[in-house]
Design an enzyme around this catalytic site. Structure first.
Site, PDB file in Angstrom:
ATOM      1  N   SER A 113       0.812  -1.216   0.000  1.00  0.00           N
ATOM      2  CA  SER A 113       0.000   0.000   0.000  1.00  0.00           C
ATOM      3  C   SER A 113       0.848   1.270   0.000  1.00  0.00           C
ATOM      4  CB  SER A 113      -0.968   0.006   1.189  1.00  0.00           C
ATOM      5  OG  SER A 113      -0.258   0.021   2.405  1.00  0.00           O
ATOM      6  N   THR A 114       2.057   1.210   0.538  1.00  0.00           N
ATOM      7  CA  THR A 114       2.933   2.389   0.538  1.00  0.00           C
ATOM      8  C   THR A 114       3.171   2.879  -0.889  1.00  0.00           C
ATOM      9  OG1 THR A 114       4.002   1.686   2.583  1.00  0.00           O
ATOM     10  CG2 THR A 114       5.221   3.241   1.201  1.00  0.00           C
ATOM     11  N   TYR A 115       3.446   1.953  -1.800  1.00  0.00           N
ATOM     12  CA  TYR A 115       3.650   2.339  -3.202  1.00  0.00           C
ATOM     13  C   TYR A 115       2.327   2.688  -3.879  1.00  0.00           C
ATOM     14  CZ  TYR A 115       8.634   1.298  -3.317  1.00  0.00           C
ATOM     15  OH  TYR A 115       9.997   1.322  -3.120  1.00  0.00           O
ATOM     16  N   THR A 136      10.162 -11.682 -11.341  1.00  0.00           N
ATOM     17  CA  THR A 136      10.282 -10.429 -12.089  1.00  0.00           C
ATOM     18  C   THR A 136       9.126  -9.530 -11.680  1.00  0.00           C
ATOM     19  OG1 THR A 136      11.451 -11.447 -13.942  1.00  0.00           O
ATOM     20  CG2 THR A 136      10.294  -9.390 -14.395  1.00  0.00           C
ATOM     21  N   GLU A 138       7.074  -5.767 -11.994  1.00  0.00           N
ATOM     22  CA  GLU A 138       6.799  -4.634 -12.891  1.00  0.00           C
ATOM     23  C   GLU A 138       6.247  -3.493 -12.057  1.00  0.00           C
ATOM     24  OE1 GLU A 138       4.204  -2.095 -15.436  1.00  0.00           O
ATOM     25  OE2 GLU A 138       3.315  -3.863 -14.525  1.00  0.00           O
ATOM     26  N   GLN A 157       3.566  -8.140  -1.324  1.00  0.00           N
ATOM     27  CA  GLN A 157       3.338  -9.226  -0.377  1.00  0.00           C
ATOM     28  C   GLN A 157       2.845 -10.458  -1.121  1.00  0.00           C
ATOM     29  OE1 GLN A 157       0.003  -9.334   2.535  1.00  0.00           O
ATOM     30  NE2 GLN A 157       1.642  -9.598   4.036  1.00  0.00           N
ATOM     31  N   TYR A 171       3.772 -26.386 -12.826  1.00  0.00           N
ATOM     32  CA  TYR A 171       4.527 -25.525 -13.747  1.00  0.00           C
ATOM     33  C   TYR A 171       5.792 -26.240 -14.224  1.00  0.00           C
ATOM     34  CZ  TYR A 171       6.236 -21.161 -15.743  1.00  0.00           C
ATOM     35  OH  TYR A 171       6.671 -20.188 -16.613  1.00  0.00           O
TER      36      TYR A 171
END
Length: 189
Positions: A113-115, A136, A138, A157, A171
């Site tokens: 949430s900070t970002y 990776t 984004e 998170q 996978y």
């Protein structure tokens, strides 16, 4: 499926190398640095960190963004403790942590949430059963201003969802194209 607690995460990290390097508690400060955007084990998840390797999107070549034929010259490489993302642009990075997802677990990753409160969206796809590697990341800067990303601090998170039975095809079984990725990995056709 059940979401897994901090006890499960600590046990899996110790017994199965789920996350390396692993931080068993929530870290909010570093000696000599002071306050950091938190990372480490939380109540029902793990806050991953961004490494100091970035690929910043640039349109100097007027390329078309095509996931089937991605032009790597659309990025400028940067190794630094801070990355400045241009307005309305994005950058790729990778996690500090290397993850190994068990066969009966699926993860969902959400930006911190900070970002988000700064207009910076962190996007990570789910990590499928038996996927492993550096994640990776984004970062989309949705603002008309430059945006700062801090390496070695929390950015997202991961929530771990454990099934009561293992999947039929993982996978790894499918030979997923992003298996065992290291470093910042661009789209693969």
């Amino acid at each position: 499926m059940a979401i897994k607690s901090d006890r499960w995460i600590r046990r899996m990290a110790a017994e199965h190398r789920l996350i390396e390097p692993f931080e068993p508690a929530q870290v909010r400060e570093h000696a000599g640095v002071g306050h950091v955007i938190s990372y480490g084990t939380s109540s029902y998840g793990y806050d991953i960190r961004c490494a100091d390797e970035f690929k910043i999107f640039t349109n100097i070549n007027s390329a078309v963004v095509d996931p089937k034929q991605f032009d790597s010259s659309s990025f400028v490489d940067l190794k630094a403790d801070v990355c400045i993302i241009p307005p309305n642009s994005f950058a790729l990075a990778r996690t500090v942590e290397y993850l190994r997802i068990p066969r009966n677990v699926l993860t969902i990753c959400l930006g911190k949430s900070t970002y988000a409160r700064c207009g910076i969206i962190v996007n990570v796809t789910p990590l499928e059963p038996e996927w492993e590697g550096h994640v990776t990341l984004e970062f989309s800067n949705t603002t008309p201003l430059p945006a700062k990303i801090y390496a070695h601090e929390g950015v997202a998170q991961i929530l771990f969802l454990e099934s009561d039975e293992p999947c039929e095809t993982s996978y790894r079984d499918r030979g997923g194209k992003y298996q065992n990725q290291r470093g910042v990995t661009l789209p693969k056709p």
